[in-house]
Design an enzyme around this catalytic site. Structure first.
Site, PDB file in Angstrom:
ATOM      1  N   SER A 193      39.018  62.279  35.916  1.00 45.91           N
ATOM      2  CA  SER A 193      38.994  60.975  36.308  1.00 45.91           C
ATOM      3  C   SER A 193      38.667  60.881  37.910  1.00 45.91           C
ATOM      4  CB  SER A 193      40.267  60.174  36.115  1.00 45.91           C
ATOM      5  OG  SER A 193      40.865  60.400  35.018  1.00 45.91           O
TER       6      SER A 193
HETATM    7  N1  SAH Z   1      44.202  64.181  33.632  1.00 40.85           N
HETATM    8  C1  SAH Z   1      43.249  64.685  33.423  1.00 40.85           C
HETATM    9  C2  SAH Z   1      42.168  64.032  32.820  1.00 40.85           C
HETATM   10  C3  SAH Z   1      41.896  64.112  31.089  1.00 40.85           C
HETATM   11  S1  SAH Z   1      40.786  63.581  30.443  1.00 40.85           S
HETATM   12  C4  SAH Z   1      42.730  65.371  34.562  1.00 40.85           C
HETATM   13  O1  SAH Z   1      43.276  65.202  35.649  1.00 40.85           O
HETATM   14  O2  SAH Z   1      41.718  66.325  34.555  1.00 40.85           O
HETATM   15  C5  SAH Z   1      41.636  62.969  28.954  1.00 40.85           C
HETATM   16  C6  SAH Z   1      42.448  64.212  28.413  1.00 40.85           C
HETATM   17  O3  SAH Z   1      43.076  63.540  27.315  1.00 40.85           O
HETATM   18  C7  SAH Z   1      41.419  65.214  27.730  1.00 40.85           C
HETATM   19  O4  SAH Z   1      41.604  66.213  28.179  1.00 40.85           O
HETATM   20  C8  SAH Z   1      41.681  64.977  26.215  1.00 40.85           C
HETATM   21  O5  SAH Z   1      41.569  66.211  25.610  1.00 40.85           O
HETATM   22  C9  SAH Z   1      43.045  64.567  26.321  1.00 40.85           C
HETATM   23  N2  SAH Z   1      43.629  63.983  25.028  1.00 40.85           N
HETATM   24  C10 SAH Z   1      43.106  63.144  24.011  1.00 40.85           C
HETATM   25  N3  SAH Z   1      43.873  62.924  23.041  1.00 40.85           N
HETATM   26  C11 SAH Z   1      44.997  63.482  23.445  1.00 40.85           C
HETATM   27  C12 SAH Z   1      46.208  63.558  22.463  1.00 40.85           C
HETATM   28  N4  SAH Z   1      46.535  62.689  21.208  1.00 40.85           N
HETATM   29  N5  SAH Z   1      47.184  64.214  23.226  1.00 40.85           N
HETATM   30  C13 SAH Z   1      47.200  64.765  24.216  1.00 40.85           C
HETATM   31  N6  SAH Z   1      45.963  64.782  24.727  1.00 40.85           N
HETATM   32  C14 SAH Z   1      44.826  64.127  24.628  1.00 40.85           C
END
Ligand code: SAH
Length: 225
Positions: free
Chosen positions: A72
């Site tokens: 993000s």
């Molecule tokens: N917090 C992260 C940003 C993540 S982007 C950072 O600091 O880099 C969103 C993430 O959520 C992705 O890696 C995606 O694979 C994950 N995601 C999507 N659906 C999910 C689910 N049902 N359970 C766990 N993670 C999930």
């Protein structure tokens, strides 16, 4: 000293960029919590993104981290962290470990951060990175965030960094009374929201419109252990 004197200072080259990032993108947009500001200045964001994008690490936008996912925008990380109102004693659940950067920002501000990632390769990579960087109060697991982490519930705080279409019921159940949960909700149009839980029920407050990757339902079951 021959051999080392001309090397760029590998431990501090990014500090001025991180400081500037915080002043121009985060403080300027109204984030005030001194602990959030300090941690955002001290967290090496470039360590959480692919090497060829490191020059962009402290810029004002999200970045790809592989597997079609993104880290993000720094301001959104700071804003969500500020809305959690952390005091240092909290047990926090993060959904969507991704690169591990948000977990690294949370780590110095909480007791323990439990983080769930649905993409196995990302979960593994983030866990290795956080471990290597010495974040020893972050526990990462590969799993489906919609299920939460019942063994460690209730959580004082929950942060979701992917967007579900609706507020996930199981996660609200795993939030402690007195707890706060910050998440984006929606599909095409998403809103960042704050949920607070009291013994009278839950309260929802809209923060700002946002754009996150969707929180997915894994197509294949993920083994529990
Ligand atoms: N917090 C992260 C940003 C993540 S982007 C950072 O600091 O880099 C969103 C993430 O959520 C992705 O890696 C995606 O694979 C994950 N995601 C999507 N659906 C999910 C689910 N049902 N359970 C766990 N993670 C999930």
């Amino acid at each position: 000293m021959p051999g080392t004197g001309n090397q760029p200072d590998s431990t501090t080259w990014w500090k001025s960029r991180a400081d500037r990032m915080v002043e121009t993108q985060i403080v300027s947009r109204g984030v005030r919590d001194p602990d959030v500001i300090r941690v955002m200045k001290n967290t090496p964001r470039h360590k959480f993104i692919p090497a060829h994008l490191r020059d962009h690490a402290y810029n004002d936008h999200p970045l790809p981290i592989g597997s079609g996912q993104t880290i993000s925008q720094p301001y959104i990380v700071a804003l969500m962290t500020e809305y959690l109102e952390l005091t240092g004693t909290e047990k926090v659940l993060e959904i969507g470990t991704g690169s591990g950067y948000q977990a690294a920002v949370l780590a110095p501000l909480v007791d323990t951060c439990y983080s769930i990632e649905v993409v196995k390769a990302l979960a593994r990579e983030a866990a290795g990175k956080l471990d290597m960087l010495g974040y020893d109060n972050v526990v990462v697991k590969w799993g489906d965030g919609y299920l939460g982490w019942p063994e460690h519930a209730p959580f004082d705080r929950i942060i979701i960094t992917a967007a579900p279409e609706k507020i996930p019921e199981k996660l609200v159940e795993q939030l402690a009374v007195g707890g706060r949960m910050v998440l984006p909700v929606g599909s095409h149009f998403q809103e960042l929201i704050l949920i607070t839980k009291t013994n009278k029920g839950i309260h929802r407050k809209n923060i700002i419109p946002v754009r996150f990757v969707p929180m997915v339902h894994p197509s294949d079951p993920i083994p529990d252990k």
